[in-house]
Enzyme design. Structure first.
Site, mmCIF file in Angstrom:
data_model
loop_
_atom_site.group_PDB
_atom_site.id
_atom_site.type_symbol
_atom_site.label_atom_id
_atom_site.label_comp_id
_atom_site.label_asym_id
_atom_site.label_seq_id
_atom_site.Cartn_x
_atom_site.Cartn_y
_atom_site.Cartn_z
ATOM 1 N N ASN A 211 0.837 -1.203 0.000
ATOM 2 C CA ASN A 211 0.000 0.000 0.000
ATOM 3 C C ASN A 211 0.867 1.246 0.000
ATOM 4 O O ASN A 211 2.103 1.156 0.013
ATOM 5 C CB ASN A 211 -0.962 -0.027 1.189
ATOM 6 C CG ASN A 211 -0.201 -0.116 2.494
ATOM 7 O OD1 ASN A 211 0.565 0.770 2.840
ATOM 8 N ND2 ASN A 211 -0.372 -1.213 3.225
ATOM 9 N N ALA A 275 1.402 1.413 11.682
ATOM 10 C CA ALA A 275 1.680 0.711 10.416
ATOM 11 C C ALA A 275 0.401 0.489 9.620
ATOM 12 O O ALA A 275 -0.675 0.291 10.186
ATOM 13 C CB ALA A 275 2.337 -0.633 10.705
ATOM 14 N N ASP A 279 -4.207 -6.124 5.200
ATOM 15 C CA ASP A 279 -5.273 -6.869 5.875
ATOM 16 C C ASP A 279 -5.307 -8.323 5.408
ATOM 17 O O ASP A 279 -5.764 -9.196 6.132
ATOM 18 C CB ASP A 279 -6.633 -6.209 5.590
ATOM 19 C CG ASP A 279 -6.775 -4.907 6.375
ATOM 20 O OD1 ASP A 279 -6.219 -4.827 7.481
ATOM 21 O OD2 ASP A 279 -7.430 -3.972 5.867
ATOM 22 N N LYS A 289 8.549 -17.935 -9.754
ATOM 23 C CA LYS A 289 7.892 -16.791 -10.392
ATOM 24 C C LYS A 289 6.723 -17.298 -11.245
ATOM 25 O O LYS A 289 6.890 -18.216 -12.049
ATOM 26 C CB LYS A 289 8.901 -16.056 -11.263
ATOM 27 C CG LYS A 289 8.399 -14.739 -11.757
ATOM 28 C CD LYS A 289 9.436 -14.032 -12.597
ATOM 29 C CE LYS A 289 8.758 -12.955 -13.395
ATOM 30 N NZ LYS A 289 9.471 -12.623 -14.594
ATOM 31 N N PHE A 324 -4.260 3.593 14.801
ATOM 32 C CA PHE A 324 -4.418 4.606 13.765
ATOM 33 C C PHE A 324 -5.602 4.231 12.879
ATOM 34 O O PHE A 324 -5.905 3.045 12.717
ATOM 35 C CB PHE A 324 -3.153 4.690 12.896
ATOM 36 C CG PHE A 324 -2.236 5.797 13.324
ATOM 37 C CD1 PHE A 324 -1.528 5.698 14.512
ATOM 38 C CD2 PHE A 324 -2.083 6.933 12.546
ATOM 39 C CE1 PHE A 324 -0.683 6.713 14.925
ATOM 40 C CE2 PHE A 324 -1.235 7.968 12.946
ATOM 41 C CZ PHE A 324 -0.538 7.859 14.128
HETATM 42 N N1 CTP Z 1 -3.701 -3.000 12.202
HETATM 43 C C1 CTP Z 1 -2.907 -4.009 12.718
HETATM 44 N N2 CTP Z 1 -2.872 -5.221 12.094
HETATM 45 C C2 CTP Z 1 -3.589 -5.464 11.009
HETATM 46 C C3 CTP Z 1 -4.408 -4.440 10.464
HETATM 47 C C4 CTP Z 1 -4.431 -3.224 11.092
HETATM 48 O O1 CTP Z 1 -2.241 -3.811 13.716
HETATM 49 N N3 CTP Z 1 -3.520 -6.656 10.426
HETATM 50 C C5 CTP Z 1 -3.757 -1.703 12.896
HETATM 51 C C6 CTP Z 1 -3.112 -0.567 12.170
HETATM 52 O O2 CTP Z 1 -1.744 -0.455 12.483
HETATM 53 C C7 CTP Z 1 -3.915 0.612 12.650
HETATM 54 C C8 CTP Z 1 -5.310 0.050 12.775
HETATM 55 O O3 CTP Z 1 -5.121 -1.340 12.988
HETATM 56 O O4 CTP Z 1 -3.519 1.030 13.928
HETATM 57 C C9 CTP Z 1 -6.075 0.272 11.518
HETATM 58 O O5 CTP Z 1 -7.210 -0.471 11.572
HETATM 59 P P1 CTP Z 1 -7.811 -1.181 10.278
HETATM 60 O O6 CTP Z 1 -9.091 -1.800 10.659
HETATM 61 O O7 CTP Z 1 -6.826 -2.048 9.631
HETATM 62 O O8 CTP Z 1 -7.979 -0.009 9.382
HETATM 63 P P2 CTP Z 1 -8.262 -0.206 7.962
HETATM 64 O O9 CTP Z 1 -7.335 -1.177 7.287
HETATM 65 O O10 CTP Z 1 -8.270 1.157 7.441
HETATM 66 O O11 CTP Z 1 -9.652 -0.910 8.083
HETATM 67 P P3 CTP Z 1 -10.772 -0.751 7.094
HETATM 68 O O12 CTP Z 1 -10.098 -1.009 5.793
HETATM 69 O O13 CTP Z 1 -11.775 -1.746 7.460
HETATM 70 O O14 CTP Z 1 -11.195 0.654 7.297
#
Ligand code: CTP
Length: 399
Positions: A211, A275, A279, A289, A324
């Site tokens: 990302n 961070a 997801d 590859k 965050f």
């Molecule tokens: N976070 C984490 N581990 C993950 C995913 C997220 O620790 N596997 C943490 C991030 O570091 C951040 C927070 O969770 O502090 C963000 O939440 P998240 O639900 O992941 O936000 P988005 O990805 O923006 O979720 P959504 O896409 O559902 O809005």
């Protein structure tokens, strides 16, 4: 306890009639056991002599950026790295102007520009100079950059006028620096963990899903924590950013590696999860590859939510867990939802649909959502200023 014992203070003296007060400051700090190195600007030498200063500080006085002797013994970078804190007393309107424009044409301004330490400026000048709009603007800028000011005071001036511009007395400077060292050692008992940057979720040996996160806000937070005395661990996904020596940097690539590194670095007093963790990961990473074919499907599975796991863990959960949220819409709703669902104490939210802030920008604007009280906003600022403000709030919370 004597807060000054063996503390390394770099004192920069600029040209002004009040420069004589710095001699008294050196004498008093020396008596309390501080180690003092001094830089004199060219015009400071018109008011105090290197000989009087080195007699009091029992150290060499530095004054010339291009002196071969100085650069081999201790260069401008090492001078700043050596110090625990930098005091510029007195600082003139001219040096204030130089610093606000980032100019570095002599040793004093070069050391300040290259510094990674907290810097205290003690202005001394005529009241009209202090009140001049250009000085005022420069001071606002320097405060924004994180410089601390001591004084000036209101009173009779050497030039015969009365007003604001008098240099603070050495006793007052000493009190402020003593408070700074006391707070610093109080924070030294605290441990902090920050996660930052993106993750790479591999598809095959050469391709991955990632990302746009630059890691800048997380790195800035780690720097602010470390500057304030926290024992800081930064767990970073792939970025090109550098860190200061006293931050314990653990570089990882995938969410899974970040998860393990986080578990191994806990418990701490505070953990900030900045961070942008992927997801999802690829269910089966190809060892070779992948070749082009007419159809290609990727099967993904969820990564562990590191924040969620830690904030619900009995023994690993830090006293203060900060998550965050990067949102493009409905900032307040989504942030409050994350605050509750992820069992955080605070959520720091930013609007990533705004191009001026967020991903890869040096600036940000955030809202902090608290579990127990009303949310707060930190308006548009550099990511390092935002971090300093957040860390102040963390210190208040932990104390
Ligand atoms: N976070 C984490 N581990 C993950 C995913 C997220 O620790 N596997 C943490 C991030 O570091 C951040 C927070 O969770 O502090 C963000 O939440 P998240 O639900 O992941 O936000 P988005 O990805 O923006 O979720 P959504 O896409 O559902 O809005």
């Amino acid at each position: 306890m004597n807060s000054f014992l063996n503390k390394k203070i770099l004192l920069i003296i600029c040209g002004g009639i009040s420069a004589y007060k710095s001699l008294e400051l050196i004498r008093s700090l020396k008596k309390k056991g501080a180690l003092i190195k001094t830089i004199l600007t060219k015009s400071a030498k018109e008011f105090v002599t290197p000989l009087s200063i080195s007699s009091l500080s029992q150290e060499k006085v530095y004054d010339d950026l291009f002196s071969l002797e100085n650069e081999t013994e201790m260069d401008h970078i090492s001078l700043s790295r050596w110090s625990d804190v930098i005091i510029v007393a007195p600082i003139t309107a001219n040096t204030i102007a130089k610093l606000s424009s980032g100019s570095s044409d002599d040793l004093a301004s070069t050391v300040i520009l290259a510094s990674n330490k907290d810097i205290f400026l003690v202005p001394a000048m005529n009241v009209r100079m202090w009140e001049h709009p250009s000085t005022k603007e420069n001071v606002i800028k320097l405060k924004k950059y994180g410089f601390n000011f001591i004084g000036p005071e209101i009173g009779d001036m050497a030039c015969g006028e009365f007003g604001e511009g008098k240099m603070s007395e050495p006793r007052k400077i000493e009190e402020k620096i003593e408070m700074y060292f006391k707070n610093f050692s109080k924070n030294k008992k605290f441990k902090a963990l920050v996660t930052a940057g993106p993750t790479h979720e591999y598809i095959d040996p050469v391709r991955f899903i990632s990302n746009k996160s630059s890691g800048k806000q997380g790195y800035a937070l780690a720097k602010s924590l470390s500057k304030k005395g926290f024992e800081t661990t930064l767990i970073s996904g792939p970025t090109s950013l550098k860190v200061e020596n006293d931050i314990n940097l653990i570089r990882v690539e995938t969410a899974e590696e970040m998860f393990h590194a986080t578990q191994n670095s806990l418990p701490t007093d505070v953990a900030i999860f900045s961070a942008a963790v992927g997801d999802y990961k690829v269910r089966e990473i190809s060892k070779e590859k992948i070749k082009k074919e007419s159809k290609f499907n990727l099967e993904l599975e969820k990564n562990v939510d590191i924040l969620n796991y830690i904030s619900n863990h009995n023994s690993l959960r830090p006293k203060l867990v900060i998550g965050f949220a990067a949102e493009t819409n409905n900032l307040e709703n989504y942030s409050n939802k994350k605050l509750n669902e992820k069992n955080c104490d605070w959520i720091i939210a930013n609007d990533v649909s705004n191009k001026k802030i967020g991903f890869n920008s040096d600036f940000n604007e955030v809202s902090i959502f608290y579990k127990n009280h009303k949310n707060e906003k930190i308006s548009f600022k550099s990511k390092s200023e935002i971090s300093d403000e957040i860390v102040e709030k963390i210190i208040n919370h932990l104390n």
